[in-house]
Design a protein around this motif. Structure first.
Motif, PDB file in Angstrom:
ATOM      1  N   LEU A   1       0.792  -1.233   0.000  1.00 54.02           N
ATOM      2  CA  LEU A   1       0.000   0.000   0.000  1.00 54.02           C
ATOM      3  C   LEU A   1       0.824   1.284   0.000  1.00 54.02           C
ATOM      4  N   LYS A   2       2.143   1.192  -0.254  1.00 54.27           N
ATOM      5  CA  LYS A   2       2.937   2.412  -0.382  1.00 54.27           C
ATOM      6  C   LYS A   2       2.559   3.098  -1.686  1.00 54.27           C
TER       7      LYS A   2
ATOM      8  N   LEU B   1       6.880   1.839  -9.457  1.00 51.82           N
ATOM      9  CA  LEU B   1       5.598   1.173  -9.274  1.00 51.82           C
ATOM     10  C   LEU B   1       5.181   0.611 -10.630  1.00 51.82           C
ATOM     11  N   VAL B   2       5.091  -0.708 -10.725  1.00 52.68           N
ATOM     12  CA  VAL B   2       4.765  -1.378 -11.977  1.00 52.68           C
ATOM     13  C   VAL B   2       3.263  -1.642 -12.016  1.00 52.68           C
ATOM     14  N   ALA B   3       2.635  -1.286 -13.120  1.00 51.25           N
ATOM     15  CA  ALA B   3       1.198  -1.471 -13.266  1.00 51.25           C
ATOM     16  C   ALA B   3       0.891  -2.790 -13.940  1.00 51.25           C
ATOM     17  N   GLY B   4      -0.124  -3.453 -13.409  1.00 54.56           N
ATOM     18  CA  GLY B   4      -0.683  -4.649 -14.029  1.00 54.56           C
ATOM     19  C   GLY B   4      -2.134  -4.368 -14.349  1.00 54.56           C
ATOM     20  N   PRO B   5      -2.907  -5.392 -14.667  1.00 56.31           N
ATOM     21  CA  PRO B   5      -4.322  -5.175 -14.983  1.00 56.31           C
ATOM     22  C   PRO B   5      -5.129  -4.863 -13.723  1.00 56.31           C
TER      23      PRO B   5
ATOM     24  N   PHE C   1      -0.990  -2.999  -8.854  1.00 63.44           N
ATOM     25  CA  PHE C   1       0.340  -2.404  -8.927  1.00 63.44           C
ATOM     26  C   PHE C   1       1.256  -3.132  -7.959  1.00 63.44           C
ATOM     27  N   ILE C   2       2.553  -3.162  -8.284  1.00 63.59           N
ATOM     28  CA  ILE C   2       3.540  -3.714  -7.364  1.00 63.59           C
ATOM     29  C   ILE C   2       4.769  -2.814  -7.392  1.00 63.59           C
ATOM     30  N   CYS C   3       5.302  -2.533  -6.198  1.00 65.46           N
ATOM     31  CA  CYS C   3       6.459  -1.640  -6.092  1.00 65.46           C
ATOM     32  C   CYS C   3       7.761  -2.437  -6.177  1.00 65.46           C
ATOM     33  N   ASP C   4       8.844  -1.723  -6.404  1.00 63.56           N
ATOM     34  CA  ASP C   4      10.154  -2.355  -6.510  1.00 63.56           C
ATOM     35  C   ASP C   4      10.537  -3.093  -5.232  1.00 63.56           C
TER      36      ASP C   4
END
Length: 123
Positions: A17-18, A26-30, A33-36
């Motif tokens: 939740l950062k 921050l990588v976007a998916g469908p 999102f997932i951070c480094d």
């Protein structure tokens, strides 16, 4: 003022939740999102995976107490709310590009009317 303070918050990591302003990438998916930092944690977990793993359990099946379940609910609700906001933005973009409610409904496996009621903002 720091560079992060001048950036706008676009999304947050679906796992920790950062916000995008609090992480390097921050990588976007469908709709997620997932951070480094979470990617690094995932990589460490995968690399440390034993040769023979035990049964694969869903996270809710691994919870052993009511407190653990209750502690997870706000994070899951926040991730769900973020996904719902992203879905609404994609629908708005589709509408801005001239896509009909019928096509949006079809793409989402619902009727035109259901799509309109859920996303139009009209009563």
């Amino acid at each position: 003022m720091s560079p992060a303070a001048t950036e706008s918050v676009i999304a947050a990591c679906s796992f920790c939740l950062k916000r995008n302003t609090e992480v390097g990438t921050l990588v976007a998916g469908p709709g997620v999102f997932i951070c480094d930092e979470c990617v690094a944690l995932c990589s460490a977990v995968i690399e440390g995976k034993p040769a023979e793993s035990g049964p694969h359990l869903a996270p809710w099946d691994q919870a052993t107490s009511a407190d653990a379940v209750l502690a997870s609910l706000p994070r899951i609700a926040a991730a769900g709310a973020q996904t719902e906001r992203n879905l609404a933005q994609w629908v708005l973009k589709a509408r801005a590009l001239g896509v009909t409610w019928a096509r949006i409904g079809e793409a989402m496996g619902m009727t035109r009317q259901s799509a309109w009621e859920r996303f139009s903002g009209e009563e």
